[in-house]
Design a protein around this motif. Structure first.
Motif, short mmCIF file in Angstrom:
data_model
loop_
_atom_site.label_atom_id
_atom_site.label_comp_id
_atom_site.label_asym_id
_atom_site.label_seq_id
_atom_site.Cartn_x
_atom_site.Cartn_y
_atom_site.Cartn_z
N GLY A 94 -2.16 42.56 -18.77
CA GLY A 94 -2.95 43.72 -18.38
C GLY A 94 -3.99 43.43 -17.30
N GLU A 95 -4.05 42.18 -16.79
CA GLU A 95 -5.03 41.84 -15.77
C GLU A 95 -4.32 41.39 -14.50
N GLU A 96 -5.10 41.28 -13.43
CA GLU A 96 -4.56 40.84 -12.15
C GLU A 96 -4.26 39.35 -12.17
N LYS A 97 -3.31 38.94 -11.39
CA LYS A 97 -2.96 37.52 -11.27
C LYS A 97 -4.02 36.78 -10.47
N GLU A 98 -4.36 35.58 -10.90
CA GLU A 98 -5.27 34.70 -10.17
C GLU A 98 -4.46 33.57 -9.53
N GLU A 99 -4.78 33.26 -8.27
CA GLU A 99 -4.06 32.24 -7.52
C GLU A 99 -5.01 31.09 -7.20
N PHE A 100 -4.48 29.86 -7.34
CA PHE A 100 -5.25 28.67 -7.00
C PHE A 100 -4.38 27.76 -6.13
N PHE A 101 -5.00 27.16 -5.13
CA PHE A 101 -4.29 26.20 -4.28
C PHE A 101 -5.21 25.03 -3.99
N GLN A 102 -4.64 23.84 -4.02
CA GLN A 102 -5.40 22.68 -3.60
C GLN A 102 -4.46 21.60 -3.09
N SER A 103 -4.98 20.80 -2.20
CA SER A 103 -4.21 19.69 -1.64
C SER A 103 -5.15 18.52 -1.41
N ASP A 104 -4.58 17.35 -1.34
CA ASP A 104 -5.38 16.15 -1.12
C ASP A 104 -4.45 15.02 -0.71
N SER A 105 -5.03 13.90 -0.38
CA SER A 105 -4.26 12.71 -0.03
C SER A 105 -5.02 11.49 -0.49
N LYS A 106 -4.30 10.38 -0.64
CA LYS A 106 -4.93 9.17 -1.15
C LYS A 106 -4.12 7.95 -0.74
N PHE A 107 -4.84 6.87 -0.36
CA PHE A 107 -4.20 5.59 -0.06
C PHE A 107 -4.50 4.64 -1.20
N SER A 108 -3.48 3.93 -1.68
CA SER A 108 -3.61 3.02 -2.83
C SER A 108 -3.10 1.64 -2.44
N PRO A 109 -3.99 0.65 -2.34
CA PRO A 109 -3.55 -0.71 -2.00
C PRO A 109 -3.34 -1.58 -3.24
N GLY A 125 0.83 -1.19 0.00
CA GLY A 125 0.00 0.00 0.00
C GLY A 125 0.86 1.24 0.00
N ARG A 126 0.25 2.36 -0.37
CA ARG A 126 0.96 3.63 -0.44
C ARG A 126 0.02 4.75 -0.02
N PHE A 127 0.57 5.70 0.73
CA PHE A 127 -0.18 6.89 1.13
C PHE A 127 0.50 8.11 0.52
N ASP A 128 -0.26 8.87 -0.25
CA ASP A 128 0.27 10.04 -0.95
C ASP A 128 -0.36 11.32 -0.44
N ILE A 129 0.46 12.36 -0.37
CA ILE A 129 0.02 13.71 -0.05
C ILE A 129 0.52 14.61 -1.17
N PHE A 130 -0.34 15.46 -1.71
CA PHE A 130 0.10 16.34 -2.79
C PHE A 130 -0.51 17.73 -2.61
N GLU A 131 0.27 18.71 -2.97
CA GLU A 131 -0.13 20.11 -2.86
C GLU A 131 0.25 20.84 -4.14
N GLN A 132 -0.65 21.69 -4.60
CA GLN A 132 -0.38 22.42 -5.84
C GLN A 132 -0.73 23.89 -5.67
N ASN A 133 0.17 24.72 -6.21
CA ASN A 133 -0.09 26.14 -6.34
C ASN A 133 -0.05 26.50 -7.83
N ARG A 134 -1.05 27.19 -8.29
CA ARG A 134 -1.07 27.65 -9.68
C ARG A 134 -1.44 29.13 -9.71
N SER A 135 -0.69 29.87 -10.52
CA SER A 135 -1.01 31.27 -10.74
C SER A 135 -1.10 31.51 -12.24
N THR A 136 -2.13 32.25 -12.66
CA THR A 136 -2.32 32.59 -14.06
C THR A 136 -2.56 34.09 -14.18
N ARG A 137 -2.14 34.64 -15.31
CA ARG A 137 -2.34 36.08 -15.52
C ARG A 137 -2.43 36.37 -17.00
N ASN A 138 -3.48 37.06 -17.39
CA ASN A 138 -3.59 37.60 -18.73
C ASN A 138 -2.93 38.97 -18.76
#
Length: 854
Positions: free
Chosen positions: A603-618, A588-601
């Protein structure tokens, strides 16, 4: 052309500088005390007259076979009584040199087998010079013990690893008398290796378990494509090699420069020596420094973390050798294809504690497609340091520079690909892709004792990608007018991976365990800039007129994206032998992952995204072996793949990971000692797939209720039928479809996945007589009808492609002519999953090659 020759000369020159020290490791021969049991053999000639009176003895075959203490190395000759030997030890190696003899194998003049048994890392038999054979057996911790037996079959060297002697209680030594190998009073011997050192059948693989495990003991389908198959087929791309594996389907390219890998109807990840290779946009996948390709089918998250459920492709690289080896190969082919490659290896010091290997190639190629060409340079040095009897450090790197014409292929009209000449190019002659991929890695391994060991690996990968070409936007199928958009992008992808494994062997009563405990961490970063998606002059697919109108690059950039991804994984696995016939695999395996994403067009303001999760895989599997050559198995495996990026559901929450689960049963059979087969049945499902929200008027709103299913039967067979006749063949039935959806997609087949596919490649090499070394090959590759997109709006027709080859090997050189698509069949290898990117297979293609080894 002069610039190309300069690059090739520079590559070869650098290689010679890097490996030249290996020549210094050749010390002068000093005869040492004789091996035991040599008292009946005459002493070497001591005068010129005596030496000239002796004839050169030919050794025509080499075999390895297991014994209750170790292995036997058999040098096949009917003149063994005429041979004299000298022996010596150097570090962990035991060396025997046999003058007045020459190795003449059907497949060349070198026999090499890595890790034939525990305690032995390598056995090599080569021609040291024109009239001397050298046998070298290298142990893991110390030089092995070697005894000689003379037999009608030839010279038989009994090899006992140092680890075996350490476990044997010490007794008063007693003289031993020569004895003939006999089956009396002994258990049946399982043959480990026989015949040539290079073959189509591979007995062990590490991908499924992260340990060197016999394939027959793994409760999951795994296929191995050895170097010999790549050489016989003239294959230099991983995509082409995978056509030999059941369930592997060709899904074309991404915008003509990056390959899709597919197994069992789903995407597959690429690994290199067990570590994920983040090379989705890193150009075509090379085989220049690859020893074999291991293909694990089905979910593999239990050891490898986030991954699609189709499986993975692991490229096992060539390792440094303990004795000098030099290979040079040149290739010339259709469509102005030229390629030069070198493979150089050997020790860098007298004690052979520092080994090196260097692979490189330069390639310049045209194409059957108008205006399409490519240029590639690849360098891959590797060094191995023996830091002690039980400790090794391997450091390697690779560098790939590639420039090629971006080519999206043709388009679909109605329910078929457009009826256009296959050479017709629908882009602009100036469009190109520039790719630079750099890898650095190390592997540190240490054995605490015979039961416990640790290894630590690290890899840093840097991919720089620049794309400059008009993108296809839409097609008017009535007029043939293809609208396009300006496009330019730059991205820099970096990946840093570290992995630590602890391995242990122990018993609980009569039950044997092989335990694996591990941790890995990966950090991915992406810095991408894109622009500008403004209209570009259209082109008519029926009567193309190329505008050749270039546009600015950096000035049009208007979208910017940065990603950072951190992944942590903790895993365990136990390979349990309850009785010799019954084995369990649990993990089995236990995973933790975190992501940060920023996007910008722009002349526009930057948008920020964050998400995290975990998962066990047998994972759980069982193997039952009612006889020594039959394995029945069943397994359950899982996978997961995070839904990264800015994707959100209706309440603005990030989506959960997509998951996969598979039930598989099968049988593995050693039909003969040189021929093996696998039959597998599976039910594989991908769940938590995002689909349109039926309760929302916004077409961008999605929910996670979708499911995709793949069910099938697979058959693979590989090996040697009789001496000189080799075969690798496969068949797959895949029923891949959308099993749950909120739209009318439910029940439709997955794109690019044929219901039936099959392959056959076979060669025969004449084993004796005046035509010894002459061989012929024939290949048949069948792919059934496939839909080109998920809407099932058009069909890629089925095809049968015929390949052939003729080759000749003699002494240390090999010449070959490979013919692909012998009957010049027009066919399509796959699509991008849309109607605007459909890829032709290559027409009749000739490839001539010449290789020489020293």
């Amino acid at each position: 052309m002069s610039n190309q020759l300069q690059k090739l000369a520079w590559t070869i020159g650098l290689a010679l500088v890097l490996v030249n020290p290996s020549v210094l490791a050749e010390n002068n021969q000093k005869p040492m005390s004789k091996i035991s049991q040599l008292s009946d053999i005459e002493k070497p000639a001591t005068s010129i007259q005596q030496w000239l009176a002796q004839s050169l003895v030919q050794v025509i075959g080499v075999k390895l076979q297991a014994t209750d203490k170790g292995i036997e190395v058999i040098l096949e000759t009917n003149q063994s009584d005429q041979l004299q030997l000298t022996n010596k030890s150097e570090g962990n190696s035991y060396i025997v040199e046999i003058p007045n003899a020459q190795l003449r194998l059907p497949s060349g003049n070198t026999f090499r087998q890595e890790k034939p048994i525990a305690g032995i890392t390598e056995v090599t038999v080569t021609n040291l010079d024109a009239n001397t054979i050298r046998l070298m057996v290298t142990g893991e911790t110390d030089a092995p013990q070697v005894e000689l037996f003379d037999d009608d079959e030839g010279l038989i060297f009994g090899v006992i690893p140092a680890v075996s002697t350490a476990e044997t209680p010490q007794t008063q030594p007693t003289p031993q008398q020569p004895e003939q190998p006999s089956a009396q009073n002994e258990e049946p011997i399982e043959l480990v290796v026989t015949g040539e050192q290079d073959g189509y059948r591979v007995e062990e693989a590490s991908t499924a378990t992260r340990t060197d495990t016999p394939i027959r003991d793994i409760p999951q389908s795994i296929q191995v494509i050895p170097r010999e198959v790549l050489k016989d087929q003239g294959t230099i791309r991983v995509r082409d090699a995978l056509q030999n594996v059941s369930g592997s389907t060709n899904a074309g390219y991404y915008q003509g420069f990056s390959e899709y890998l597919s197994l069992r109807g789903f995407n597959a990840n690429l690994f290199r020596d067990g570590i994920r290779s983040y090379q989705d946009f890193g150009g075509l996948i090379e085989t220049a420094d690859i020893e074999r390709i291991e293909v694990l089918k089905g979910p593999a998250s239990v050891l490898f973390g986030d991954a699609p459920p189709g499986g993975l492709v692991n490229l096992v690289t060539k390792q440094p050798l303990t004795q000098p080896f030099y290979s040079f190969e040149g290739t010339v082919g259709s469509f102005s294809t030229y390629r030069g490659a070198i493979d150089l290896s050997g020790p860098l010091n007298d004690s052979r504690s520092i080994l090196s290997r260097f692979n490189a190639f330069y390639e310049n190629a045209g194409s059957f497609r108008d205006f399409v060409n490519s240029e590639r340079v690849f360098l891959a040095p590797k060094f191995k340091f023996a830091l002690g009897a039980n400790t090794n450090l391997t450091i390697d790197g690779s560098w790939l520079q590639e420039t090629r014409t971006a080519d999206d292929g043709t388009v679909a009209i109605g329910n078929r690909p457009a009826d256009l000449p296959r050479e017709r190019f629908l882009g602009e002659p100036f469009q190109d892709v520039e790719i630079n991929v750099t890898n650095f890695s190390y592997l540190f391994d240490h054995k605490f004792n015979d039961q416990w060991s640790i290894r630590n690996a690290f890899r840093a990968q840097f991919v720089n990608l620049e794309r400059y070409y008009p993108l296809r936007d839409s097609l008017d199928e009535e007029t043939g007018e293809l609208s396009r958009l300006k496009y330019f992008s730059q991205r820099r992808d970096n990946a840093y991976s570290v992995q630590t494994d602890v391995l242990g062997k122990f018993s609980t009563g009569s039950i044997k365990h092989q335990l694996l405990l591990g941790f890995d961490y990966t950090k991915n970063t992406e810095d991408g800039t894109f622009g500008d998606f403004e209209p570009y002059p259209s082109i008519n697919i029926f009567n193309p007129v190329y505008t050749r109108l270039r546009y600015p690059k950096r000035e049009i950039l208007n979208f910017f994206r940065d990603d950072t991804l951190d992944k942590y994984g903790f895993y365990f696995q136990d390979q349990i032998e309850i009785i010799p016939q019954l084995k369990l695999l649990a993990g089995g395996r236990f995973d933790i992952f975190e992501q940060n994403r920023s996007t910008r067009n722009l002349g526009e303001e930057k948008e920020e995204f964050f998400q995290s999760d975990s998962k066990f895989s047998p994972r759980l599997g069982i193997v039952y072996q009612p006889s020594q050559n039959i394995s029945l198995y069943a397994s359950y495996a899982t996978s997961f793949e995070p839904s990264f990026g800015a994707s959100r559901n209706g309440n603005d929450e990030p989506f959960k990971p997509e998951t996969g689960r598979q039930f598989e049963i099968g049988v593995k059979a050693d039909i003969t000692r040189n021929l093996s087969a696998t039959l597998a049945l599976y039910d594989l499902r991908k769940q938590n797939v995002t689909v349109d929200d039926p309760n929302s008027a916004d077409p961008n709103d999605q929910i996670q209720t979708g499911e995709q299913t793949s069910r099938g039967i697979e058959f693979d067979i590989a090996g040697e039928i009789i001496p000189g006749w080799k075969v690798i063949a496969s068949y797959a039935y895949i029923d891949a479809f959308i099993s749950k959806d909120t739209t009318d997609l439910e029940g439709r087949r997955r794109e690019n996945i044929p219901e039936h596919s099959a392959s056959l490649w076979t060669t025969y090499e004449i084993q004796q007589g005046s035509l010894q070394g002459l061989g012929f090959g024939l290949g048949l590759f069948f792919v059934g009808d496939r839909f080109g997109d998920l809407d099932n709006s058009y069909v890629l027709p089925s095809y049968v492609r015929t390949d052939a080859s003729v080759f000749y090997r003699r002494d240390n050189w090999r010449a070959a002519l490979n013919i692909r698509n012998l009957f010049d069949k027009t066919y399509f290898i796959g699509s991008e999953g849309t109607r605007l990117g459909v890829y032709y297979g290559e027409p009749l293609t000739l490839i001539g090659s010449f290789a020489i080894e020293f």
